[in-house]
Each structure stands twice: as C-alpha cells, then as structure tokens.
Design an enzyme around this catalytic site. Structure first.
Site, PDB file in Angstrom:
ATOM      1  N   THR A  37      34.182  -8.498 -26.085  1.00  0.00           N
ATOM      2  CA  THR A  37      35.606  -8.184 -26.226  1.00  0.00           C
ATOM      3  C   THR A  37      36.123  -8.636 -27.582  1.00  0.00           C
ATOM      4  O   THR A  37      35.588  -9.563 -28.188  1.00  0.00           O
ATOM      5  CB  THR A  37      36.445  -8.873 -25.120  1.00  0.00           C
ATOM      6  N   ASN A  39      39.339 -10.342 -29.097  1.00  0.00           N
ATOM      7  CA  ASN A  39      40.469 -11.158 -28.655  1.00  0.00           C
ATOM      8  C   ASN A  39      41.591 -11.071 -29.676  1.00  0.00           C
ATOM      9  O   ASN A  39      41.382 -11.374 -30.855  1.00  0.00           O
ATOM     10  CB  ASN A  39      40.036 -12.614 -28.484  1.00  0.00           C
ATOM     11  N   GLU A  97      42.270  -9.615 -24.236  1.00  0.00           N
ATOM     12  CA  GLU A  97      40.873  -9.385 -24.564  1.00  0.00           C
ATOM     13  C   GLU A  97      40.564  -7.918 -24.305  1.00  0.00           C
ATOM     14  O   GLU A  97      40.645  -7.461 -23.175  1.00  0.00           O
ATOM     15  CB  GLU A  97      39.961 -10.240 -23.688  1.00  0.00           C
TER      16      GLU A  97
END
Length: 151
Positions: A37, A39, A97
């Site tokens: 992911t 962030n 995220e």
C-alpha cells in the site's frame, strides 16, 4: 476457523480528492499481508475526515514520481482503508492506505506525491480474529472493488 462476517456495498461518495506525500507506514502491507500500500501523509486528510468516514473505499490514484515508468504514473484504480486499522493494537493515528491496482514491480515511492480520488464506500472497518481472515478480507475487497466501480 470462524470467519468474521463482512458485508460489502458500492455506496457512491464525494468524490473526495486528497493530495499528499507517500509516507512510510508499518511496512505490513506487502511484507505481512501480501498487499503493498501507499500510505498518505496524515496532513493531507486528518482535518477533513472524522470517525464517521472510517472504512474501506474504492477510487482512483496516481503517483507523481518522475523516476517511475510512464505507465506507472498513470491513474490506477485504488482500494483504500481509512481509519485506525482495528486488527492492530499499535496504531497511534488514523491512516489512509491505498492499494493501487497496478504492478509497481516492488518499487517504493516514499516522498512522491499521491493524488487520490475517493469515489465509493465498500464496507466498515472490522477487527479480524486472525491475519488469515484479514488477508482474505483484503483480497475480497480488492476483487469486489475492481468489479464494482469501473468508472
């Protein structure tokens, strides 16, 4: 194994546009969960959203990093989590995220600008009893989000 029941919907929202730097998280997304992911810096969203907005969403995202190949800088579908990540007990602040539906070949792009457009709510955040349940829920979220929101 007892599976936590998760109900998913496609509930249009906004769209909400966020722009901010990609920051380092706990590095659990790719290493522990198998879902890398990006962030978003909390400064990009913390004053705009409250507890009522926490959950899993689908939208679109682009990473502005000139070192990435051109196709990687395009706009990609994204499935994102916004909130406290209730399965983990060490989270000290809310996070956004985003899993971008593109193969970045393991590249990190910390410090690059991410533009994120949040288009639909999928589900509320849930505390899972195991990491296997969390991984399955994320897998289902991504599959559901990719099928359910194509424009």
């Amino acid at each position: 194994m007892c599976r936590t029941a998760v109900q998913r919907v496609i509930d249009p929202v906004g769209p909400h546009r966020l722009t901010g730097k990609v920051v380092e998280g706990f590095k659990r997304g790719s290493k522990q969960l198998g879902w890398p992911t990006a962030n978003l810096d909390p400064a990009a969203f913390e004053s705009r959203f409250d507890a009522s907005t926490e959950g899993v969403y689908v939208g679109w995202a682009a990473i502005r990093d000139p070192t990435l190949p051109e196709e990687a800088q395009a706009v990609h579908k994204a499935v994102l989590s916004m909130g406290w990540n209730p399965t983990y007990t060490d989270v000290k602040q809310r996070t956004v995220e985003a899993y971008l539906c593109h193969d970045f070949c393991g590249r990190d792009f910390y410090g690059a600008e991410m533009r994120l457009m949040i288009c639909a709510f999928l589900r509320s955040n849930v505390k899972f009893d195991s990491f296997d349940e969390l991984i399955q829920a994320i897998t289902d979220d991504v599959e559901f989000g990719q099928r359910g929101r194509s424009s």
